[in-house]
Design a protein around this motif. Structure first.
Motif, PDB file in Angstrom:
ATOM      1  N   PRO A  51      -4.277  17.161  -5.510  1.00 56.48           N
ATOM      2  CA  PRO A  51      -3.385  16.070  -5.097  1.00 56.48           C
ATOM      3  C   PRO A  51      -4.191  14.887  -4.543  1.00 56.48           C
ATOM      4  CG  PRO A  51      -3.103  18.002  -3.678  1.00 56.48           C
ATOM      5  CD  PRO A  51      -4.128  18.345  -4.712  1.00 56.48           C
ATOM      6  N   THR A  52      -3.618  13.715  -4.704  1.00 57.95           N
ATOM      7  CA  THR A  52      -4.322  12.491  -4.287  1.00 57.95           C
ATOM      8  C   THR A  52      -3.875  12.066  -2.890  1.00 57.95           C
ATOM      9  OG1 THR A  52      -2.667  11.183  -5.403  1.00 57.95           O
ATOM     10  CG2 THR A  52      -4.683  11.634  -6.616  1.00 57.95           C
ATOM     11  N   TYR A  53      -4.281  12.801  -1.930  1.00 60.43           N
ATOM     12  CA  TYR A  53      -3.916  12.498  -0.540  1.00 60.43           C
ATOM     13  C   TYR A  53      -4.516  11.194  -0.029  1.00 60.43           C
ATOM     14  CZ  TYR A  53      -2.018  17.177  -0.330  1.00 60.43           C
ATOM     15  OH  TYR A  53      -1.288  18.296  -0.561  1.00 60.43           O
ATOM     16  N   PRO A  54      -5.735  10.870  -0.363  1.00 61.54           N
ATOM     17  CA  PRO A  54      -6.295   9.613   0.157  1.00 61.54           C
ATOM     18  C   PRO A  54      -5.485   8.401  -0.296  1.00 61.54           C
ATOM     19  CG  PRO A  54      -8.063  10.969  -0.712  1.00 61.54           C
ATOM     20  CD  PRO A  54      -6.761  11.655  -1.048  1.00 61.54           C
ATOM     21  N   VAL A  55      -5.004   8.389  -1.516  1.00 64.31           N
ATOM     22  CA  VAL A  55      -4.189   7.268  -1.996  1.00 64.31           C
ATOM     23  C   VAL A  55      -2.896   7.215  -1.196  1.00 64.31           C
ATOM     24  CG1 VAL A  55      -2.897   6.386  -3.971  1.00 64.31           C
ATOM     25  CG2 VAL A  55      -5.193   7.298  -4.296  1.00 64.31           C
ATOM     26  N   ARG A  56      -2.319   8.352  -0.963  1.00 61.66           N
ATOM     27  CA  ARG A  56      -1.074   8.425  -0.213  1.00 61.66           C
ATOM     28  C   ARG A  56      -1.274   7.926   1.221  1.00 61.66           C
ATOM     29  NH1 ARG A  56       2.714  13.509   0.624  1.00 61.66           N
ATOM     30  NH2 ARG A  56       4.586  12.294   0.871  1.00 61.66           N
ATOM     31  N   ASN A  57      -2.376   8.267   1.840  1.00 59.54           N
ATOM     32  CA  ASN A  57      -2.681   7.793   3.186  1.00 59.54           C
ATOM     33  C   ASN A  57      -2.837   6.280   3.206  1.00 59.54           C
ATOM     34  OD1 ASN A  57      -2.542  10.271   4.390  1.00 59.54           O
ATOM     35  ND2 ASN A  57      -4.734  10.698   4.194  1.00 59.54           N
ATOM     36  N   ASP A  58      -3.435   5.719   2.153  1.00 62.10           N
ATOM     37  CA  ASP A  58      -3.589   4.265   2.056  1.00 62.10           C
ATOM     38  C   ASP A  58      -2.222   3.593   1.965  1.00 62.10           C
ATOM     39  OD1 ASP A  58      -6.302   4.492   2.185  1.00 62.10           O
ATOM     40  OD2 ASP A  58      -6.637   4.192   0.025  1.00 62.10           O
ATOM     41  N   LEU A  59      -1.313   4.182   1.207  1.00 62.13           N
ATOM     42  CA  LEU A  59       0.029   3.620   1.073  1.00 62.13           C
ATOM     43  C   LEU A  59       0.786   3.690   2.398  1.00 62.13           C
ATOM     44  CD1 LEU A  59       1.174   4.976  -2.423  1.00 62.13           C
ATOM     45  CD2 LEU A  59       0.584   2.625  -1.803  1.00 62.13           C
ATOM     46  N   ALA A  93      -0.584   3.752   5.361  1.00 64.14           N
ATOM     47  CA  ALA A  93      -1.210   2.778   6.264  1.00 64.14           C
ATOM     48  C   ALA A  93      -0.713   1.363   5.938  1.00 64.14           C
ATOM     49  CB  ALA A  93      -2.725   2.860   6.159  1.00 64.14           C
ATOM     50  N   GLU A  94      -0.626   1.047   4.647  1.00 62.39           N
ATOM     51  CA  GLU A  94      -0.117  -0.276   4.244  1.00 62.39           C
ATOM     52  C   GLU A  94       1.340  -0.433   4.656  1.00 62.39           C
ATOM     53  OE1 GLU A  94       0.592  -2.960   0.252  1.00 62.39           O
ATOM     54  OE2 GLU A  94      -0.864  -1.323   0.156  1.00 62.39           O
ATOM     55  N   LEU A  95       2.121   0.631   4.490  1.00 57.94           N
ATOM     56  CA  LEU A  95       3.526   0.595   4.892  1.00 57.94           C
ATOM     57  C   LEU A  95       3.648   0.381   6.401  1.00 57.94           C
ATOM     58  CD1 LEU A  95       6.480   0.892   4.068  1.00 57.94           C
ATOM     59  CD2 LEU A  95       6.232   3.355   4.361  1.00 57.94           C
ATOM     60  N   VAL A  96       2.843   1.043   7.176  1.00 58.28           N
ATOM     61  CA  VAL A  96       2.849   0.877   8.631  1.00 58.28           C
ATOM     62  C   VAL A  96       2.487  -0.562   8.982  1.00 58.28           C
ATOM     63  CG1 VAL A  96       1.620   1.533  10.754  1.00 58.28           C
ATOM     64  CG2 VAL A  96       2.429   3.292   9.190  1.00 58.28           C
ATOM     65  N   THR A  97       1.482  -1.119   8.327  1.00 57.93           N
ATOM     66  CA  THR A  97       1.069  -2.506   8.578  1.00 57.93           C
ATOM     67  C   THR A  97       2.211  -3.463   8.253  1.00 57.93           C
ATOM     68  OG1 THR A  97      -1.229  -1.965   8.062  1.00 57.93           O
ATOM     69  CG2 THR A  97      -0.616  -4.285   7.979  1.00 57.93           C
ATOM     70  N   ARG A  98       2.851  -3.258   7.118  1.00 59.13           N
ATOM     71  CA  ARG A  98       3.962  -4.142   6.719  1.00 59.13           C
ATOM     72  C   ARG A  98       5.160  -3.989   7.653  1.00 59.13           C
ATOM     73  NH1 ARG A  98       3.937  -5.654   0.525  1.00 59.13           N
ATOM     74  NH2 ARG A  98       1.687  -5.821   0.292  1.00 59.13           N
ATOM     75  N   LEU A  99       5.430  -2.779   8.088  1.00 53.52           N
ATOM     76  CA  LEU A  99       6.517  -2.569   9.041  1.00 53.52           C
ATOM     77  C   LEU A  99       6.209  -3.278  10.367  1.00 53.52           C
ATOM     78  CD1 LEU A  99       7.518   1.168   8.429  1.00 53.52           C
ATOM     79  CD2 LEU A  99       8.899  -0.872   7.977  1.00 53.52           C
ATOM     80  N   ASP A 100       4.961  -3.229  10.772  1.00 47.59           N
ATOM     81  CA  ASP A 100       4.554  -3.938  11.995  1.00 47.59           C
ATOM     82  C   ASP A 100       4.732  -5.451  11.822  1.00 47.59           C
ATOM     83  OD1 ASP A 100       3.441  -4.056  14.629  1.00 47.59           O
ATOM     84  OD2 ASP A 100       1.541  -4.711  13.727  1.00 47.59           O
ATOM     85  N   GLN A 101       4.339  -5.949  10.646  1.00 43.54           N
ATOM     86  CA  GLN A 101       4.525  -7.382  10.372  1.00 43.54           C
ATOM     87  C   GLN A 101       6.003  -7.753  10.371  1.00 43.54           C
ATOM     88  OE1 GLN A 101       2.490  -7.769   6.628  1.00 43.54           O
ATOM     89  NE2 GLN A 101       0.475  -8.083   7.576  1.00 43.54           N
ATOM     90  N   LEU A 102       6.832  -6.911   9.763  1.00 46.29           N
ATOM     91  CA  LEU A 102       8.277  -7.145   9.759  1.00 46.29           C
ATOM     92  C   LEU A 102       8.837  -7.134  11.175  1.00 46.29           C
ATOM     93  CD1 LEU A 102       9.687  -5.135   6.714  1.00 46.29           C
ATOM     94  CD2 LEU A 102       9.825  -7.594   7.112  1.00 46.29           C
ATOM     95  N   ASP A 103       8.343  -6.199  11.987  1.00 41.43           N
ATOM     96  CA  ASP A 103       8.791  -6.130  13.379  1.00 41.43           C
ATOM     97  C   ASP A 103       8.416  -7.414  14.125  1.00 41.43           C
ATOM     98  OD1 ASP A 103       9.990  -4.692  15.575  1.00 41.43           O
ATOM     99  OD2 ASP A 103       7.949  -4.512  16.391  1.00 41.43           O
ATOM    100  N   GLN A 104       7.216  -7.920  13.889  1.00 38.56           N
ATOM    101  CA  GLN A 104       6.798  -9.186  14.512  1.00 38.56           C
ATOM    102  C   GLN A 104       7.665 -10.355  14.034  1.00 38.56           C
ATOM    103  OE1 GLN A 104       2.611  -9.721  13.797  1.00 38.56           O
ATOM    104  NE2 GLN A 104       2.052  -7.846  14.909  1.00 38.56           N
ATOM    105  N   LEU A 105       7.962 -10.385  12.745  1.00 37.89           N
ATOM    106  CA  LEU A 105       8.825 -11.438  12.201  1.00 37.89           C
ATOM    107  C   LEU A 105      10.226 -11.370  12.807  1.00 37.89           C
ATOM    108  CD1 LEU A 105       7.849 -11.521   8.419  1.00 37.89           C
ATOM    109  CD2 LEU A 105       7.506 -13.329  10.105  1.00 37.89           C
ATOM    110  N   LEU A 106      10.747 -10.158  12.944  1.00 38.56           N
ATOM    111  CA  LEU A 106      12.061  -9.983  13.556  1.00 38.56           C
ATOM    112  C   LEU A 106      12.035 -10.445  15.017  1.00 38.56           C
ATOM    113  CD1 LEU A 106      13.282  -6.564  12.122  1.00 38.56           C
ATOM    114  CD2 LEU A 106      14.291  -8.826  11.737  1.00 38.56           C
ATOM    115  N   GLY A 107      10.958 -10.149  15.707  1.00 39.83           N
ATOM    116  CA  GLY A 107      10.816 -10.615  17.092  1.00 39.83           C
ATOM    117  C   GLY A 107      10.807 -12.137  17.169  1.00 39.83           C
ATOM    118  N   ARG A 108      10.067 -12.760  16.258  1.00 36.18           N
ATOM    119  CA  ARG A 108      10.047 -14.236  16.230  1.00 36.18           C
ATOM    120  C   ARG A 108      11.418 -14.797  15.876  1.00 36.18           C
ATOM    121  NH1 ARG A 108       5.188 -15.662  12.554  1.00 36.18           N
ATOM    122  NH2 ARG A 108       4.402 -13.577  12.744  1.00 36.18           N
TER     123      ARG A 108
END
Length: 123
Positions: free
Chosen positions: A4-12, A14-29
């Protein structure tokens, strides 16, 4: 068997967490912007009320000034008519009548009587 390709899944993830954080910041603004807009709207409402109150106060003041001006003009007209009537009937007049005539003249030349009153006096 494939691995199984776990490293790719971890990258996704991590990217999802980053985007969710960005969305949270945008919602705060966005929430901050909404609060600022509400504050500005409230300020505009208060300012508009203040302006309306000020306009009403000015209109009331003008109406009161017109009333006072009419009263002053009427009083000046009556005083002028009395001075003219006394002047026509008597050869010498008391000092108070002469002072009244001078005061009426000063009021008229200072522009404190309306044109209506000064025009009526000239005729």
């Amino acid at each position: 068997m494939t691995k199984p390709t776990y490293p790719v899944r971890n990258d996704l993830i991590a990217e999802l967490v980053t985007r969710l954080d960005q969305l949270d910041q945008l919602l705060g603004r966005l929430e901050d912007a909404e609060r600022q807009a509400a504050d500005a709207s409230e300020h505009l409402t208060r300012t508009r009320r203040w302006q309306e109150d000020t306009v009403r106060a000015i209109q009331d003041e003008r109406a009161q000034m017109r009333t006072h001006q009419r009263a002053l003009d009427d009083l000046a007209d009556r005083a002028q008519a009395a001075v003219e009537a006394l002047s026509g009937h008597y050869r010498s007049l008391p000092a108070e009548v002469h002072e009244l005539a001078v005061e009426l003249h000063v009021l008229a030349t200072a522009g404190l009587l309306s044109r209506r009153a000064t025009r009526a006096r000239r005729h």
